[in-house]
Design a protein around this motif. Sequence first.
Motif, short mmCIF file in Angstrom:
data_model
loop_
_atom_site.label_atom_id
_atom_site.label_comp_id
_atom_site.label_asym_id
_atom_site.label_seq_id
_atom_site.Cartn_x
_atom_site.Cartn_y
_atom_site.Cartn_z
N PHE A 1 39.77 52.10 -41.40
CA PHE A 1 40.11 51.87 -42.80
C PHE A 1 40.94 53.03 -43.34
CE2 PHE A 1 39.64 51.85 -47.34
CZ PHE A 1 39.59 50.51 -47.69
N ALA A 2 40.55 54.25 -43.01
CA ALA A 2 41.25 55.43 -43.51
C ALA A 2 42.60 55.64 -42.84
CB ALA A 2 40.38 56.67 -43.31
N GLU A 3 42.84 54.97 -41.72
CA GLU A 3 44.10 55.10 -40.97
C GLU A 3 44.36 56.56 -40.62
OE1 GLU A 3 47.06 53.35 -43.48
OE2 GLU A 3 46.00 51.44 -43.64
N ILE A 4 43.34 57.19 -40.05
CA ILE A 4 43.40 58.62 -39.82
C ILE A 4 42.94 59.00 -38.41
CG2 ILE A 4 41.07 59.22 -40.62
CD1 ILE A 4 42.38 61.40 -42.34
N MET B 1 45.37 62.06 -47.63
CA MET B 1 44.53 61.80 -46.45
C MET B 1 43.07 62.09 -46.76
SD MET B 1 47.09 63.43 -43.60
CE MET B 1 46.09 63.16 -42.16
N LYS B 2 42.81 63.12 -47.57
CA LYS B 2 41.44 63.45 -47.94
C LYS B 2 40.81 62.31 -48.75
CE LYS B 2 42.04 68.47 -47.89
NZ LYS B 2 42.13 69.72 -48.70
N VAL B 3 41.59 61.74 -49.66
CA VAL B 3 41.09 60.62 -50.45
C VAL B 3 40.82 59.42 -49.55
CG1 VAL B 3 41.71 58.91 -52.21
CG2 VAL B 3 42.13 61.33 -52.62
N ARG B 4 41.69 59.19 -48.58
CA ARG B 4 41.50 58.06 -47.66
C ARG B 4 40.17 58.14 -46.93
NH1 ARG B 4 46.45 55.55 -44.90
NH2 ARG B 4 48.14 55.84 -46.40
N ILE B 5 39.90 59.29 -46.33
CA ILE B 5 38.67 59.41 -45.54
C ILE B 5 37.45 59.40 -46.45
CG2 ILE B 5 38.65 61.94 -45.45
CD1 ILE B 5 37.71 59.48 -42.63
N ALA B 6 37.57 60.00 -47.64
CA ALA B 6 36.43 60.01 -48.56
C ALA B 6 36.10 58.61 -49.05
CB ALA B 6 36.74 60.93 -49.74
N PHE B 7 37.13 57.86 -49.44
CA PHE B 7 36.88 56.48 -49.90
C PHE B 7 36.32 55.64 -48.76
CE2 PHE B 7 37.81 52.06 -50.61
CZ PHE B 7 37.55 51.88 -51.95
N ALA B 8 36.83 55.81 -47.57
CA ALA B 8 36.36 55.02 -46.43
C ALA B 8 34.87 55.26 -46.17
CB ALA B 8 37.17 55.36 -45.18
N VAL B 9 34.43 56.50 -46.35
CA VAL B 9 33.01 56.81 -46.14
C VAL B 9 32.15 56.24 -47.27
CG1 VAL B 9 31.30 58.66 -46.04
CG2 VAL B 9 33.45 58.89 -44.78
N ILE B 10 32.51 56.57 -48.52
CA ILE B 10 31.68 56.19 -49.66
C ILE B 10 31.60 54.68 -49.82
CG2 ILE B 10 31.33 56.43 -52.14
CD1 ILE B 10 30.88 58.99 -50.51
N SER B 11 32.70 53.98 -49.55
CA SER B 11 32.70 52.53 -49.73
C SER B 11 31.90 51.80 -48.67
CB SER B 11 34.14 51.99 -49.76
OG SER B 11 34.76 52.14 -48.49
#
Length: 244
Positions: free
Chosen positions: A135-138, A153-163
């Motif tokens: 989801f984070a494409e990372i 990129m930080k927002v991507r991984i954070a949102f992917a975890v929390i969601s």
Amino acid sequence: MSEPVIVVDGAGIRFRRNRRARRNFKDLFAGRHRRTLPGEFWALRDVSFRVDAGEAIGVVGRNGQGKSTLLKLVAEVILPDEGTVHVLGGVAPLIEITGGFVDDLSVRDNVYLTAGLHGMTRREIDESFDEIIDFAEIGDFLDTPYKHLSSGMKVRIAFAVISRLEEPIILVDEVLAVGDKGFREKCYRRIEELLAGGRTLFFVSHNERDLRRFCTRGLYLDKGSLVLDGPIDEVIERYNAEYA
């Protein structure tokens, strides 16, 4: 009628303007009687509402009117100085979502650390890990120190975890403002999936299009007070009429 999952009754919270201001014994005693003490102001005062399971609530108002403070009260990050806030069930806090990540740890380690801090078991994280990364494409940065990632990129991984959290209440505070358009839309579709699954949304935003997309009901805050609680279109129109 659905059972409420958030009940706010006469809630108020005050902050200190001047760090050098000090309370003496008399001030502390007076504070019990809800007086505003020297150097303090009420960020929220006498706010009351309830949110039923499955509702999608948008919170509007100018900057500095108490929106984010209210969100933190619902998240139970801070406690009210007066009144009560009852939240029935856990929350998935999409507010300041990059907080708690450790700069010197790798992306992989941060996923396990952050998800664990939010209550996921090691097995649950193992089972969700590939989906989080996809989801984070990372995927190319799994072993990169978190501090070397861009803000997006930080927002991507954070949102992917929390969601991925299974909590029934989602709290959102414009956390995707720094994301690129494509990823923002991907996140919004994820929020819609969560809402379709019966989750409750509490959403703070200045973006009218997003508010109308997700929310059916709105709360309008001004100077720390709840001015209007009603259909989201009416709330937005009232806000625009007063601050156009």
